[in-house]
Structures are given as C-alpha cells and as structure tokens.
Enzyme design. Sequence first.
Site, PDB file in Angstrom:
ATOM      1  N   LYS A 117       0.833  -1.209   0.000  1.00  8.81           N
ATOM      2  CA  LYS A 117       0.000   0.000   0.000  1.00  8.81           C
ATOM      3  C   LYS A 117       0.866   1.257   0.000  1.00  8.81           C
ATOM      4  CE  LYS A 117      -1.122   2.247   3.401  1.00  8.81           C
ATOM      5  NZ  LYS A 117      -1.431   2.655   4.778  1.00  8.81           N
ATOM      6  N   ASP A 135      -6.061   1.308   1.233  1.00 10.54           N
ATOM      7  CA  ASP A 135      -5.913   1.571   2.672  1.00 10.54           C
ATOM      8  C   ASP A 135      -7.245   1.264   3.355  1.00 10.54           C
ATOM      9  OD1 ASP A 135      -7.622   3.635   2.096  1.00 10.54           O
ATOM     10  OD2 ASP A 135      -6.327   5.222   2.842  1.00 10.54           O
TER      11      ASP A 135
END
Length: 208
Positions: A117, A135
């Site tokens: 991420k 996220d």
Amino acid sequence: MKTSRIAEYLDYLFPNPQCELNYDKDYELLMAIVLSAQSTDKRVNMVTPVIFSKYQTLKELKNADISDLENIIRSIGSYRKKAYYLREIAKILDEKYNGLVPKDRDVLMTFPGVGRKTANVFLSEFYGEAAIAVDTHVERVSKRLGLAAVDDDVLKIEKKLMRRFPKETWAKRHLQLVLFGRYHCKAVRPQCDCCLLSDICKQKKVGK
Ligand code: SF4
C-alpha cells in the site's frame, strides 16, 4: 453500470483530488506515508516539518539519535517502530540509492515499514504511476459499494478495482476513494442520508 455511477459520483464530489500529506522531496513523501499508517494525515503534517527541519539531509537523518526522533513523532501511533523505520530508510537511500527513492515497487517493498500500500501510494503520487493503493478507507468503501466482497483481502480488492476502473484513472480513483471514505462514507456515522449511492450500497443502514 454500477461502476460508472460510482465514478461519476466520485468525480462530482472530488473533481480534483489531492494527496493531503505535505512534502517537498521524494523521501519526505515516502516517510510521511510510512508515518501515516494507523494515524491521520493531519497529525503527520504536524510532525514532518519538525523532522525535516531538524534533519535536513538523509545523512543527518540516518545518524539521528533514535530517542530524539521518537520524541518528535511521539504523537503518532507506533512511534518507536516508525522512528526506527525512518532512520533505516534514510540509511538505505543514502548508501544504496544515491539519495533517490527508487521507482520500483518490489524494491520499495524491501524497505522497512514499506508494504504494498505504501509503495503504491508513493508511486502514484510522486511518479504518477498507475496504481491503486488499498488503505482502510478504500477497503471499507469498496466493500460497502459492492466493488469488492466482504471477505476480500486488500490484494484482492486492489485487483478488482484495477479491473473495474480504466488504468489511466487508477491514481485519481485511489485518491477519490480515500477522500470519500475520509469525509463522506466514514467508518462511523457515514453520510447515508445525502449519499447518491445509497440505492446501490450494501450497507446504507450503518448510517441510520
Ligand atoms: Fe457510504 Fe452510506 Fe453512501 Fe453507503 S449509503 S456508500 S454507507 S455513505
């Protein structure tokens, strides 16, 4: 059909989405993203100016006294671990990459504190690469809107979103989904009453 309605609504709500982390240099952005895990961009923006004015180069940062660094970022979650990450990232960039953050996700993911991420957020924001970082906001919103299944993990969600949205929009969609989750479809008390996607939302009742 559903995806195009979601895209239209995101474009309506956030026509020009911007990353909310402040930074001047490539490594400042990478470190800000590392700090933002389990924290807020607002809080990160309060500590990064202090870090980067006290340690103005990677050499200074890699030699930082760890307890001084911890004290600066104490208001951020997991500050001990993150102080270590920052110092190690500074060391790696200075000693192995000539001070430049590499434009390579696999390489970035070898850095301490940098997962998929974080690497995706960095690459799309700094280098404009096509990537969708998943996220907590993107995950929640994707599941509520049925863009992903409830039991999908983040990698599965990322792949589903990449299939649904055209590649040239990935970076923008990522930012829009983050902002949608942060300000509209919030974890607690989402704004369902004024949401134009409530008819296709799987969890609209959470806001009632
Ligand atoms: Fe989020 Fe509510 Fe809109 Fe569903 S109806 S997408 S839960 S704000």
